[in-house]
Scaffold this motif. Structure first.
Motif, short mmCIF file in Angstrom:
data_model
loop_
_atom_site.label_atom_id
_atom_site.label_comp_id
_atom_site.label_asym_id
_atom_site.label_seq_id
_atom_site.Cartn_x
_atom_site.Cartn_y
_atom_site.Cartn_z
N ARG A 118 0.83 -1.21 0.00
CA ARG A 118 0.00 0.00 0.00
C ARG A 118 0.86 1.25 0.00
N ALA A 119 1.96 1.22 0.75
CA ALA A 119 2.85 2.38 0.79
C ALA A 119 3.47 2.63 -0.58
N GLN A 120 3.84 1.55 -1.29
CA GLN A 120 4.41 1.73 -2.62
C GLN A 120 3.39 2.39 -3.56
N ALA A 121 2.15 1.91 -3.52
CA ALA A 121 1.11 2.48 -4.39
C ALA A 121 0.83 3.94 -4.02
N TYR A 122 0.85 4.22 -2.74
CA TYR A 122 0.60 5.60 -2.28
C TYR A 122 1.69 6.55 -2.78
N VAL A 123 2.97 6.12 -2.66
CA VAL A 123 4.08 6.98 -3.11
C VAL A 123 4.04 7.13 -4.63
N ALA A 124 3.73 6.05 -5.35
CA ALA A 124 3.66 6.16 -6.82
C ALA A 124 2.62 7.20 -7.22
N GLY A 125 1.47 7.18 -6.57
CA GLY A 125 0.42 8.17 -6.87
C GLY A 125 0.86 9.58 -6.50
N ALA A 126 1.54 9.69 -5.36
CA ALA A 126 2.00 11.01 -4.90
C ALA A 126 3.05 11.58 -5.86
N ILE A 127 3.88 10.70 -6.46
CA ILE A 127 4.86 11.16 -7.46
C ILE A 127 4.12 11.57 -8.74
N ALA A 128 3.16 10.74 -9.15
CA ALA A 128 2.42 11.05 -10.39
C ALA A 128 1.71 12.41 -10.28
N HIS A 129 1.33 12.79 -9.07
CA HIS A 129 0.62 14.06 -8.85
C HIS A 129 1.55 15.15 -8.29
N ALA A 130 2.88 14.92 -8.36
CA ALA A 130 3.82 15.89 -7.78
C ALA A 130 3.69 17.25 -8.47
N ARG A 131 3.97 18.30 -7.69
CA ARG A 131 3.78 19.64 -8.22
C ARG A 131 5.07 20.46 -8.09
N ALA A 132 5.30 21.35 -9.08
CA ALA A 132 6.45 22.26 -9.01
C ALA A 132 6.04 23.44 -8.16
N ILE A 133 6.37 23.35 -6.86
CA ILE A 133 5.93 24.41 -5.94
C ILE A 133 7.03 25.45 -5.77
N GLY A 134 8.28 24.98 -5.76
CA GLY A 134 9.42 25.90 -5.70
C GLY A 134 10.23 25.82 -6.99
N ARG A 135 11.48 26.30 -6.94
CA ARG A 135 12.30 26.33 -8.15
C ARG A 135 13.05 25.02 -8.38
N GLY A 136 13.14 24.19 -7.35
CA GLY A 136 13.92 22.96 -7.46
C GLY A 136 13.05 21.74 -7.65
N ALA A 137 13.33 20.71 -6.83
CA ALA A 137 12.63 19.43 -6.97
C ALA A 137 11.12 19.63 -6.77
N ALA A 138 10.35 18.84 -7.48
CA ALA A 138 8.90 18.86 -7.29
C ALA A 138 8.56 18.26 -5.92
N LEU A 139 7.40 18.64 -5.41
CA LEU A 139 6.97 18.12 -4.11
C LEU A 139 5.79 17.18 -4.31
N LEU A 140 5.79 16.12 -3.54
CA LEU A 140 4.73 15.12 -3.62
C LEU A 140 3.39 15.74 -3.25
N ASP A 141 2.33 15.23 -3.87
CA ASP A 141 0.98 15.57 -3.41
C ASP A 141 0.53 14.45 -2.46
N HIS A 142 0.65 14.72 -1.16
CA HIS A 142 0.30 13.68 -0.19
C HIS A 142 -1.20 13.40 -0.15
N PHE A 143 -1.98 14.32 -0.69
CA PHE A 143 -3.44 14.16 -0.61
C PHE A 143 -4.03 13.83 -1.98
N TRP A 144 -3.22 13.19 -2.85
CA TRP A 144 -3.67 12.95 -4.23
C TRP A 144 -4.93 12.09 -4.27
N ARG A 145 -5.15 11.26 -3.29
CA ARG A 145 -6.33 10.38 -3.36
C ARG A 145 -7.62 11.17 -3.17
#
Ligand code: PLP
Length: 268
Positions: A238-265
């Motif tokens: 379940r944790a793997q599926a949750y992280v995969a979804g959070a990466i798929a919904h990641a957002r460019a919030i700052g200038r560097g790495a994208a941030l996960l959407d922890h509430f993608w579900r």
């Protein structure tokens, strides 16, 4: 007042003011699973989505006191440890977990950030191997962390198995060598419970420019699922599926790495 059985989990981790990793990511992950999040702060870092500019590790006594205060009041169903920052803090956390008999401990053996900053020195890693891993239900190293903990250079699935076997031999019940840092179109998380190897597989999500906080979030999601009563193998899948979804919904919030959407579900 409502009463009820909201399970609680505790993260023992460092602060990331960008909200991408560290205890902020852990608390969002707990919340997204309907688990009440408690946090004991180990270190305050100054960082953003581009990189880390500094950090101060808190005194081991204060870290221990936070854990004692929580455990004296709130029934904790699972614990996640992240950045511990110094050998003395690792020792205090291991002692508190032992004395308070805290259940279902998930150890994310944080050593170096993906932007390259060292978050635990060699003495701290030794203390983690000697004192904290024997108290863990599961430890969740990525490939570079598994190499350090096991002394095995990993360039094949067989190497990852050997590393997992040696890490489990340090005294934890189980090990998950996460596959995000290994090559390939699939991510394979390898779980070893002391008897059997299990693989959790998912398609690799493209993350141009990188994402921040995946290791923290994976371990926190394992802890959240354990707090909800899942057996370890289910919690890992379940944790793997949750992280995969959070990466798929990641957002460019700052200038560097994208941030996960922890509430993608639920965020649609
Ligand atoms: N900052 C803190 C407080 C962390 O705990 C971690 C990882 O555990 C990081 C930064 C690094 O996160 P990442 O390697 O995903 O950039």
């Amino acid at each position: 007042m409502r009463t009820g059985n909201v399970p609680a989990a505790l993260t023992i981790a460092g602060s990331d003011p960008s909200g991408g990793a560290g205890l902020q990511a852990d608390l969002e992950t707990f919340a997204a699973h309907g688990v009440h999040g408690c946090s004991a702060v180990t270190a305050v870092t100054s960082q953003n989505t581009v990189g880390i500019t500094g950090s101060v590790v808190l005194g081991a006594d204060l870290v221990g006191a936070q854990i004692e205060a929580i455990a004296a009041d709130i029934p904790i169903r699972a614990v996640k440890t992240g950045m511990l920052g110094a050998a003395a803090v690792v020792e205090a956390v291991a002692a508190a977990i032992g004395q308070l008999d805290l259940p279902q401990v998930v150890v994310d053996p944080v050593m170096v950030s993906s932007s390259g900053t060292r978050l635990l020195d060699a003495d701290g890693v030794q203390m983690l191997r000697a004192e904290l891993l024997p108290r863990a239900l599961v430890v969740t190293p990525n490939v570079p962390e598994a190499e350090v903990l096991s002394g095995v250079a990993i360039s094949s699935p067989r190497d990852a198995q050997e590393a997992a076997r040696r890490i489990q031999g340090l005294g934890c019940s189980a090990v998950i060598v996460t596959g995000g840092h290994a090559p390939g179109d699939e991510v394979v998380d390898l779980l070893f419970d002391g008897r059997t190897f299990h693989q959790c597989r998912t398609l690799r999500m493209a993350a141009p420019g990188g994402v921040h906080g995946t290791g923290c979030t994976f371990a926190a999601a394992v802890a959240a699922n354990l707090a909800l009563g899942c057996p370890l193998l289910d919690a890992a899948a379940r944790a793997q599926a949750y992280v995969a979804g959070a990466i798929a919904h990641a957002r460019a919030i700052g200038r560097g790495a994208a941030l996960l959407d922890h509430f993608w579900r639920t965020s649609g």
